[in-house]
Design a protein around this motif. Structure first.
Motif, PDB file in Angstrom:
ATOM      1  N   GLU A 120       0.807  -1.213   0.000  1.00  0.00           N
ATOM      2  CA  GLU A 120       0.000   0.000   0.000  1.00  0.00           C
ATOM      3  C   GLU A 120       0.847   1.273   0.000  1.00  0.00           C
ATOM      4  O   GLU A 120       0.354   2.345  -0.361  1.00  0.00           O
ATOM      5  CB  GLU A 120      -0.938   0.005   1.210  1.00  0.00           C
ATOM      6  N   ASP A 121       2.128   1.153   0.367  1.00  0.00           N
ATOM      7  CA  ASP A 121       3.008   2.324   0.356  1.00  0.00           C
ATOM      8  C   ASP A 121       3.847   2.410  -0.920  1.00  0.00           C
ATOM      9  O   ASP A 121       4.759   3.232  -1.019  1.00  0.00           O
ATOM     10  CB  ASP A 121       3.927   2.312   1.576  1.00  0.00           C
ATOM     11  N   PHE A 122       3.527   1.596  -1.913  1.00  0.00           N
ATOM     12  CA  PHE A 122       4.304   1.585  -3.164  1.00  0.00           C
ATOM     13  C   PHE A 122       4.163   2.920  -3.896  1.00  0.00           C
ATOM     14  O   PHE A 122       3.079   3.505  -3.956  1.00  0.00           O
ATOM     15  CB  PHE A 122       3.814   0.448  -4.067  1.00  0.00           C
ATOM     16  N   ARG A 123       5.271   3.375  -4.469  1.00  0.00           N
ATOM     17  CA  ARG A 123       5.291   4.569  -5.307  1.00  0.00           C
ATOM     18  C   ARG A 123       6.222   4.322  -6.483  1.00  0.00           C
ATOM     19  O   ARG A 123       7.228   3.623  -6.347  1.00  0.00           O
ATOM     20  CB  ARG A 123       5.787   5.797  -4.521  1.00  0.00           C
ATOM     21  N   CYS A 124       5.921   4.912  -7.627  1.00  0.00           N
ATOM     22  CA  CYS A 124       6.798   4.793  -8.784  1.00  0.00           C
ATOM     23  C   CYS A 124       6.683   6.040  -9.650  1.00  0.00           C
ATOM     24  O   CYS A 124       5.763   6.846  -9.489  1.00  0.00           O
ATOM     25  CB  CYS A 124       6.476   3.536  -9.606  1.00  0.00           C
ATOM     26  N   GLY A 125       7.618   6.176 -10.590  1.00  0.00           N
ATOM     27  CA  GLY A 125       7.584   7.294 -11.518  1.00  0.00           C
ATOM     28  C   GLY A 125       8.178   8.563 -10.949  1.00  0.00           C
ATOM     29  O   GLY A 125       8.568   8.644  -9.778  1.00  0.00           O
ATOM     30  N   TYR A 126       8.242   9.569 -11.781  1.00  0.00           N
ATOM     31  CA  TYR A 126       8.836  10.856 -11.426  1.00  0.00           C
ATOM     32  C   TYR A 126       8.165  11.441 -10.189  1.00  0.00           C
ATOM     33  O   TYR A 126       6.934  11.518 -10.100  1.00  0.00           O
ATOM     34  CB  TYR A 126       8.701  11.813 -12.610  1.00  0.00           C
ATOM     35  N   ARG A 127       8.994  11.818  -9.226  1.00  0.00           N
ATOM     36  CA  ARG A 127       8.535  12.367  -7.949  1.00  0.00           C
ATOM     37  C   ARG A 127       7.560  11.446  -7.214  1.00  0.00           C
ATOM     38  O   ARG A 127       6.702  11.894  -6.467  1.00  0.00           O
ATOM     39  CB  ARG A 127       7.923  13.752  -8.148  1.00  0.00           C
ATOM     40  N   ALA A 128       7.683  10.146  -7.480  1.00  0.00           N
ATOM     41  CA  ALA A 128       6.887   9.126  -6.784  1.00  0.00           C
ATOM     42  C   ALA A 128       5.388   9.388  -6.885  1.00  0.00           C
ATOM     43  O   ALA A 128       4.634   9.173  -5.937  1.00  0.00           O
ATOM     44  CB  ALA A 128       7.323   9.039  -5.315  1.00  0.00           C
ATOM     45  N   GLN A 129       4.941   9.832  -8.063  1.00  0.00           N
ATOM     46  CA  GLN A 129       3.535  10.186  -8.241  1.00  0.00           C
ATOM     47  C   GLN A 129       2.646   8.973  -8.540  1.00  0.00           C
ATOM     48  O   GLN A 129       1.419   9.079  -8.466  1.00  0.00           O
ATOM     49  CB  GLN A 129       3.408  11.216  -9.357  1.00  0.00           C
ATOM     50  N   GLY A 130       3.262   7.841  -8.858  1.00  0.00           N
ATOM     51  CA  GLY A 130       2.467   6.658  -9.191  1.00  0.00           C
ATOM     52  C   GLY A 130       2.064   5.861  -7.975  1.00  0.00           C
ATOM     53  O   GLY A 130       2.738   4.907  -7.579  1.00  0.00           O
ATOM     54  N   THR A 131       0.961   6.227  -7.356  1.00  0.00           N
ATOM     55  CA  THR A 131       0.451   5.526  -6.178  1.00  0.00           C
ATOM     56  C   THR A 131      -0.411   4.346  -6.617  1.00  0.00           C
ATOM     57  O   THR A 131      -0.838   4.260  -7.766  1.00  0.00           O
ATOM     58  CB  THR A 131      -0.407   6.476  -5.336  1.00  0.00           C
ATOM     59  N   PRO A 132      -0.703   3.401  -5.703  1.00  0.00           N
ATOM     60  CA  PRO A 132      -1.600   2.301  -6.059  1.00  0.00           C
ATOM     61  C   PRO A 132      -2.952   2.780  -6.592  1.00  0.00           C
ATOM     62  O   PRO A 132      -3.492   2.187  -7.532  1.00  0.00           O
ATOM     63  CB  PRO A 132      -1.751   1.534  -4.739  1.00  0.00           C
ATOM     64  N   ALA A 133      -3.496   3.858  -6.026  1.00  0.00           N
ATOM     65  CA  ALA A 133      -4.784   4.374  -6.498  1.00  0.00           C
ATOM     66  C   ALA A 133      -4.688   4.855  -7.945  1.00  0.00           C
ATOM     67  O   ALA A 133      -5.579   4.596  -8.766  1.00  0.00           O
ATOM     68  CB  ALA A 133      -5.250   5.514  -5.587  1.00  0.00           C
ATOM     69  N   LYS A 134      -3.588   5.546  -8.283  1.00  0.00           N
ATOM     70  CA  LYS A 134      -3.419   6.033  -9.651  1.00  0.00           C
ATOM     71  C   LYS A 134      -3.150   4.879 -10.610  1.00  0.00           C
ATOM     72  O   LYS A 134      -3.563   4.926 -11.777  1.00  0.00           O
ATOM     73  CB  LYS A 134      -2.291   7.052  -9.703  1.00  0.00           C
ATOM     74  N   LEU A 135      -2.465   3.839 -10.142  1.00  0.00           N
ATOM     75  CA  LEU A 135      -2.240   2.668 -10.979  1.00  0.00           C
ATOM     76  C   LEU A 135      -3.562   1.964 -11.293  1.00  0.00           C
ATOM     77  O   LEU A 135      -3.760   1.451 -12.403  1.00  0.00           O
ATOM     78  CB  LEU A 135      -1.279   1.702 -10.291  1.00  0.00           C
ATOM     79  N   LYS A 136      -4.468   1.936 -10.320  1.00  0.00           N
ATOM     80  CA  LYS A 136      -5.771   1.318 -10.561  1.00  0.00           C
ATOM     81  C   LYS A 136      -6.537   2.069 -11.647  1.00  0.00           C
ATOM     82  O   LYS A 136      -7.185   1.454 -12.511  1.00  0.00           O
ATOM     83  CB  LYS A 136      -6.585   1.280  -9.260  1.00  0.00           C
ATOM     84  N   GLU A 137      -6.477   3.391 -11.615  1.00  0.00           N
ATOM     85  CA  GLU A 137      -7.134   4.182 -12.657  1.00  0.00           C
ATOM     86  C   GLU A 137      -6.510   3.914 -14.020  1.00  0.00           C
ATOM     87  O   GLU A 137      -7.210   3.768 -15.026  1.00  0.00           O
ATOM     88  CB  GLU A 137      -7.036   5.675 -12.321  1.00  0.00           C
ATOM     89  N   LEU A 138      -5.203   3.843 -14.065  1.00  0.00           N
ATOM     90  CA  LEU A 138      -4.503   3.565 -15.319  1.00  0.00           C
ATOM     91  C   LEU A 138      -4.817   2.159 -15.812  1.00  0.00           C
ATOM     92  O   LEU A 138      -4.922   1.912 -17.021  1.00  0.00           O
ATOM     93  CB  LEU A 138      -2.996   3.734 -15.109  1.00  0.00           C
ATOM     94  N   GLY A 139      -4.997   1.233 -14.879  1.00  0.00           N
ATOM     95  CA  GLY A 139      -5.315  -0.143 -15.244  1.00  0.00           C
ATOM     96  C   GLY A 139      -6.641  -0.267 -15.967  1.00  0.00           C
ATOM     97  O   GLY A 139      -6.803  -1.120 -16.852  1.00  0.00           O
ATOM     98  N   LYS A 140      -7.598   0.574 -15.606  1.00  0.00           N
ATOM     99  CA  LYS A 140      -8.891   0.548 -16.302  1.00  0.00           C
ATOM    100  C   LYS A 140      -8.724   0.893 -17.772  1.00  0.00           C
ATOM    101  O   LYS A 140      -9.428   0.370 -18.640  1.00  0.00           O
ATOM    102  CB  LYS A 140      -9.857   1.533 -15.632  1.00  0.00           C
ATOM    103  N   GLU A 141      -7.773   1.776 -18.068  1.00  0.00           N
ATOM    104  CA  GLU A 141      -7.518   2.205 -19.445  1.00  0.00           C
ATOM    105  C   GLU A 141      -6.677   1.200 -20.222  1.00  0.00           C
ATOM    106  O   GLU A 141      -6.929   0.932 -21.410  1.00  0.00           O
ATOM    107  CB  GLU A 141      -6.804   3.551 -19.421  1.00  0.00           C
ATOM    108  N   LEU A 142      -5.707   0.591 -19.537  1.00  0.00           N
ATOM    109  CA  LEU A 142      -4.736  -0.261 -20.233  1.00  0.00           C
ATOM    110  C   LEU A 142      -5.015  -1.754 -20.074  1.00  0.00           C
ATOM    111  O   LEU A 142      -4.309  -2.579 -20.659  1.00  0.00           O
ATOM    112  CB  LEU A 142      -3.323   0.047 -19.729  1.00  0.00           C
TER     113      LEU A 142
END
Length: 317
Positions: A120-142
């Motif tokens: 739940e504390d995972f972060r990725c990408g520039y300035r650690a902006q890729g949170t699990p919540a944002k990855l879930k949103e991206l997953g719906k698209e990809l």
């Protein structure tokens, strides 16, 4: 287990991502979930990690000392049953990459990711902006799912790499196993020393760690030594040999019931319990008497821990 550096794969995969700093029990829990889920879906299981540690590139002065060497980390992950270990060089260019591009170009296109499992504390990408919540949103698209795993506790303490380092720095090496699932150990090479231990009746192996490890305080510790697929008991000294007015730090291990020339060989030094801090003795004879006592205490400690392990395996193995 296969290891990949920037290759592509054609089979769909369940992937977990992170630095896996120490591969402690919290990390192992997430990895086990990825392996289990991949088997359920008949996909490959993959672990995506970074080398070196991201902070060594982003903010070197804040980079943590190692809990494992790369070799140790790879072997622990392999034993957990992951099909693929994917290693990404974490350099300045990579650190500037937005998480959206990282996920789409690196994970979805190259590795056909269908499900991501992270803490739940995972972060990725520039300035650690890729949170699990944002990855879930991206997953719906990809077209991939995301599972965010809460941290787990042992004895009401969150499992974490920072806490483990603090235990080691405090000399509480016997408590580390609760969080790592194993004793803290150093991947080392045996190098030439001044052979002072041999003159004292306690021939020691002088060790050079193969990673920039966090180290416990100066002193003497009961340990185990893994050498050429065999395990020996030992007493290890970390310090500067104040009795002989030395100022150079060294790690020297006296291996119990052992008399072989192992210069140049590689071994793993496993800390079991702290015996005492480093001391300055008024005479060499006083030091020898204390070393004899250290060996006696070491045998007692290792005998007790061996019995505890036997009891554990008897009832839970």
């Amino acid at each position: 287990m296969e290891i990949y550096y920037n290759q592509t794969r054609n089979r769909p995969t369940v992937m977990t991502l992170g630095t896996f700093d120490g591969v402690h029990l919290g990390h192992q829990h997430i990895i086990n979930l990825a392996v289990k889920r991949a088997k359920e879906l008949d996909y490959d299981s993959s672990l995506f990690t970074f080398f070196p540690h991201p902070l060594q590139t982003i903010s070197p002065d804040k980079a943590p000392k190692a809990l494992t060497s790369w070799s140790q980390k790879r072997n622990i992950i392999q034993n957990l049953g992951i099909n693929q270990l994917i290693v990404q060089k974490f350099d300045e260019d990579f650190s500037q990459m937005p998480y959206q591009i990282f996920i789409e170009d690196y994970l979805v296109k190259r590795f056909k990711v269908k499900e991501i499992i992270v803490g739940e504390d995972f972060r990725c990408g520039y300035r650690a902006q890729g949170t699990p919540a944002k990855l879930k949103e991206l997953g719906k698209e990809l077209g991939f799912e995301v599972q965010s795993v809460p941290s787990i506790k042992i004895n009401n303490q969150d499992i974490g790499s920072t806490y483990i380092r603090n235990l080691i720095l405090d000399g509480k090496v016997s408590k580390v196993k609760e969080q790592l699932g194993r004793n803290f150990s150093l991947d080392c090479k045996v190098v030439k020393g001044d052979q002072r231990g041999r003159k004292l009746g306690f021939p020691t192996a002088n060790l050079e760690p193969l990673a920039d490890y966090v180290l416990p305080p100066l002193g003497v510790y009961a340990c185990r030594v893994k050498l050429a697929d065999k395990i020996y008991g030992g007493a290890v000294h970390l310090g500067v040999l104040p009795t002989f007015d030395k100022n150079k730090f060294s790690i020297e291990v006296y291996i119990l019931d052992f008399n072989q020339n192992i210069y140049g060989q590689r071994l793993e030094l496993e800390f079991v319990e702290r015996i005492r801090p480093e001391e300055r003795f008024p005479t060499v004879e006083g030091l020898i008497d204390r070393m004899k006592e250290d060996v006696r205490v070491t045998r007692e400690i290792l005998s007790n821990t061996d019995q505890q392990l036997e009891n554990f395996n008897k009832y839970y193995g």
